[in-house]
Scaffold this active site. Structure first.
Site, PDB file in Angstrom:
ATOM      1  N   ALA A 232     -23.403  50.015  23.083  1.00  0.00           N
ATOM      2  CA  ALA A 232     -22.718  49.511  21.893  1.00  0.00           C
ATOM      3  C   ALA A 232     -22.484  48.021  22.129  1.00  0.00           C
ATOM      4  CB  ALA A 232     -21.392  50.237  21.730  1.00  0.00           C
TER       5      ALA A 232
ATOM      6  N   GLU B  60     -26.411  57.458  24.877  1.00  0.00           N
ATOM      7  CA  GLU B  60     -25.827  58.449  23.953  1.00  0.00           C
ATOM      8  C   GLU B  60     -26.748  58.678  22.750  1.00  0.00           C
ATOM      9  OE1 GLU B  60     -22.059  56.271  24.001  1.00  0.00           O
ATOM     10  OE2 GLU B  60     -21.065  58.183  24.387  1.00  0.00           O
TER      11      GLU B  60
ATOM     12  N   GLU C 285     -19.386  52.971  30.792  1.00  0.00           N
ATOM     13  CA  GLU C 285     -18.174  52.617  30.038  1.00  0.00           C
ATOM     14  C   GLU C 285     -16.932  52.433  30.901  1.00  0.00           C
ATOM     15  OE1 GLU C 285     -20.487  54.676  29.000  1.00  0.00           O
ATOM     16  OE2 GLU C 285     -20.811  54.455  26.854  1.00  0.00           O
TER      17      GLU C 285
HETATM   18  N1  COA Z   1     -23.291  44.433  24.088  1.00  0.00           N
HETATM   19  C1  COA Z   1     -23.425  43.162  23.710  1.00  0.00           C
HETATM   20  N2  COA Z   1     -24.331  42.320  24.245  1.00  0.00           N
HETATM   21  C2  COA Z   1     -25.123  42.824  25.209  1.00  0.00           C
HETATM   22  C3  COA Z   1     -25.030  44.137  25.665  1.00  0.00           C
HETATM   23  C4  COA Z   1     -24.061  44.965  25.054  1.00  0.00           C
HETATM   24  N3  COA Z   1     -23.910  46.253  25.389  1.00  0.00           N
HETATM   25  N4  COA Z   1     -25.953  44.322  26.649  1.00  0.00           N
HETATM   26  C5  COA Z   1     -26.602  43.166  26.788  1.00  0.00           C
HETATM   27  N5  COA Z   1     -26.104  42.243  25.925  1.00  0.00           N
HETATM   28  C6  COA Z   1     -26.524  40.842  25.756  1.00  0.00           C
HETATM   29  C7  COA Z   1     -25.988  39.959  26.868  1.00  0.00           C
HETATM   30  O1  COA Z   1     -24.663  39.575  26.585  1.00  0.00           O
HETATM   31  C8  COA Z   1     -26.958  38.818  26.797  1.00  0.00           C
HETATM   32  O2  COA Z   1     -26.637  38.000  25.705  1.00  0.00           O
HETATM   33  P1  COA Z   1     -26.641  36.378  25.849  1.00  0.00           P
HETATM   34  O3  COA Z   1     -28.059  36.041  26.238  1.00  0.00           O
HETATM   35  O4  COA Z   1     -26.261  35.898  24.488  1.00  0.00           O
HETATM   36  O5  COA Z   1     -25.673  36.080  26.938  1.00  0.00           O
HETATM   37  C9  COA Z   1     -28.291  39.505  26.475  1.00  0.00           C
HETATM   38  O6  COA Z   1     -27.938  40.752  25.895  1.00  0.00           O
HETATM   39  C10 COA Z   1     -29.155  39.759  27.668  1.00  0.00           C
HETATM   40  O7  COA Z   1     -28.418  40.490  28.639  1.00  0.00           O
HETATM   41  P2  COA Z   1     -28.211  40.035  30.155  1.00  0.00           P
HETATM   42  O8  COA Z   1     -26.947  40.640  30.640  1.00  0.00           O
HETATM   43  O9  COA Z   1     -28.348  38.549  30.269  1.00  0.00           O
HETATM   44  O10 COA Z   1     -29.486  40.721  30.827  1.00  0.00           O
HETATM   45  P3  COA Z   1     -29.629  41.176  32.348  1.00  0.00           P
HETATM   46  O11 COA Z   1     -31.066  41.510  32.536  1.00  0.00           O
HETATM   47  O12 COA Z   1     -29.017  40.175  33.265  1.00  0.00           O
HETATM   48  O13 COA Z   1     -28.748  42.513  32.469  1.00  0.00           O
HETATM   49  C11 COA Z   1     -27.945  44.663  31.750  1.00  0.00           C
HETATM   50  C12 COA Z   1     -29.111  43.666  31.767  1.00  0.00           C
HETATM   51  C13 COA Z   1     -28.341  45.813  30.825  1.00  0.00           C
HETATM   52  C14 COA Z   1     -27.684  45.208  33.161  1.00  0.00           C
HETATM   53  C15 COA Z   1     -26.664  43.966  31.224  1.00  0.00           C
HETATM   54  O14 COA Z   1     -26.984  43.307  30.009  1.00  0.00           O
HETATM   55  C16 COA Z   1     -25.499  44.884  30.950  1.00  0.00           C
HETATM   56  O15 COA Z   1     -24.846  45.320  31.887  1.00  0.00           O
HETATM   57  N6  COA Z   1     -25.203  45.156  29.659  1.00  0.00           N
HETATM   58  C17 COA Z   1     -24.070  45.937  29.248  1.00  0.00           C
HETATM   59  C18 COA Z   1     -24.303  47.398  29.517  1.00  0.00           C
HETATM   60  C19 COA Z   1     -23.092  48.204  29.142  1.00  0.00           C
HETATM   61  O16 COA Z   1     -22.045  48.135  29.737  1.00  0.00           O
HETATM   62  N7  COA Z   1     -23.254  49.021  28.103  1.00  0.00           N
HETATM   63  C20 COA Z   1     -22.241  49.923  27.666  1.00  0.00           C
HETATM   64  C21 COA Z   1     -21.508  49.356  26.527  1.00  0.00           C
HETATM   65  S1  COA Z   1     -20.283  50.483  25.965  1.00  0.00           S
END
Ligand code: COA
Length: 260
Positions: free
Chosen positions: A66, A115, A135
Site C-alpha cells: 500500500a 495481499e 507491516e
Molecule cells: N509506498 C510508497 N512508496 C513506495 C512503496 C510503498 N509501499 N514502496 C516503494 N515506494 C517508492 C519509494 O519511496 C521510492 O520512491 P522515491 O524514488 O520517490 O523515493 C520508489 O518507490 C522506489 O523504491 P526504493 O525504496 O528506492 O527501491 P529499493 O530497490 O531501494 O527498495 C523495497 C525496494 C521494496 C525493498 C523498498 O521500496 C520498500 O521497502 N518498500 C516498502 C515495502 C513495504 O513496507 N510495504 C508494505 C507497505 S504496508
C-alpha cells in the site's frame, strides 16, 4: 476505459491488468485501488473476458505494498476505514470474483502487494520475486486480509514467522511454502500465465465460477462449504454447459461450451 495507474489488454479472452506505477514500485494508492475495482467490475460483465491475469509494470515489482505516503498521518478511525474500504473494493472483490484471477508475481510483492496476490485465485512467480508482509516494521499489521489469507496458504506457524519477522522470502521458498504454484524465468512469466489461462478456458466457465464459490466457502466463517458444494453441484445440472459437456463426452467429441 482508460486509467491513470493501470493498463489493460484483452487478447484471446484474457484480460491482463498491469499495475503501472513503476517509479513507486507499483505501490497501491487509493486511486489505483479504485481503478482496479472499476476494471474488475467491468470485466465481470464483459462476456469476452474469461480469465484475468494480474501483474506489475517493470522488472522490479509486482506491487511493493500500500502507498505508505498516503496513510502515514491517519487516525485509528481512518486506518480502520482504509482497511475496510480496501478489503471490500478490491481484495475480497478479487477473491470472490466469478472468473479466474491469476496473479503473475514479477518482482517484489510486499504488504498490500502480497495481499493482492493472495486474494487472486492462485499465484505464479518469476524467479526474481520476493514476498513478505513487512507491516509490523512500520508499526501496523496487514490490513488487506494478510493475517487471514497467509495462514490459509502457508500454515499458521510460517505465517506467524513471516509476519513477526517482517522478512521476505524468495520465489523458491514461496513455492516450497505453497504460496505460489509455479516459478518461471521472468521473461516467461506472462506466457506461462497465458498457457494456464488457455487450459482453464477449455472447460466450462460456468462450472469454474461455481467451483470458485464452493472452494471459497471453505474459508468463510459460518458457511458450510459442503452445503455450498451440494447447491452448486445441483445447479450445474441446469446449465447448457452441462448438457454440452456430457453429450460431447458420450459422443466422443470435444466439448464446445456455450458458457451458459
Ligand atoms: N509506498 C510508497 N512508496 C513506495 C512503496 C510503498 N509501499 N514502496 C516503494 N515506494 C517508492 C519509494 O519511496 C521510492 O520512491 P522515491 O524514488 O520517490 O523515493 C520508489 O518507490 C522506489 O523504491 P526504493 O525504496 O528506492 O527501491 P529499493 O530497490 O531501494 O527498495 C523495497 C525496494 C521494496 C525493498 C523498498 O521500496 C520498500 O521497502 N518498500 C516498502 C515495502 C513495504 O513496507 N510495504 C508494505 C507497505 S504496508
Amino acid at each position: 476505459m482508460s486509467y491513470k495507474n493501470i493498463l489493460e489488454e484483452i487478447e484471446d479472452n484474457i484480460l491482463t491488468i498491469t499495475i503501472d506505477r513503476p517509479k513507486k514500485l507499483n505501490a497501491l494508492n487509493r486511486e489505483t485501488i479504485q481503478e482496479l475495482h472499476n476494471a474488475f467490475k467491468e470485466a465481470r460483465s464483459n462476456e469476452e473476458i474469461k480469465v484475468i491475469i494480474l501483474t506489475g509494470s517493470g522488472e522490479k515489482a509486482f506491487v511493493a505494498g500500500a502507498d505508505i505516503s498516503e496513510f502515514a498521518d491517519f487516525s485509528p478511525k481512518e486506518g480502520k476505514r482504509l482497511a475496510a474500504d480496501g478489503q471490500e473494493k478490491l481484495f475480497n472483490y478479487v477473491a470472490n470474483f466469478p472468473k479466474p484471477v491469476i496473479a503473475a508475481v514479477n518482482g517484489f510483492a510486499l504488504g498490500g502487494g502480497l495481499e493482492l496476490a493472495m486474494a487472486a485465485h492462485f499465484r505464479i512467480a518469476s524467479d526474481n520475486a520476493k514476498m513478505g508482509l513487512p507491516e509490523v516494521s512500520l508499526g501496523v499489521i496487514p490490513g488487506y486480509g494478510g493475517t487471514q489469507r497467509l495462514p490459509q496458504l502457508v500454515g499458521k506457524g510460517r505465517a506467524m514467522e513471516m509476519i513477526m519477522t517482517a522478512g521476505m522470502i524468495d520465489a523458491n521458498q514461496a513455492l516450497q511454502y505453497n504460496l505460489v504454484n509455479h516459478v518461471t524465468e521472468q521473461e516467461e512469466l506472462l506466457e506461462f500465465a497465458e498457457e494456464l489461462a488457455n487450459k482453464i478456458m477449455k472447460n466450462s466457465m460456468v462450472a469454474i465460477s461455481a467451483a470458485i464459490k464452493s472452494i471459497n466457502a471453505n474459508f468463510e466463517a459460518g458457511v458450510n462449504g459442503f452445503e455450498t458444494e451440494i447447491q452448486e453441484f445441483g445447479r450445474s445440472f441446469g446449465t447448457e454447459d452441462f448438457k454440452e459437456g456430457t453429450s460431447a463426452f458420450l459422443n466422443k467429441r470435444k466439448a464446445d461450451f456455450p458458457g451458459k
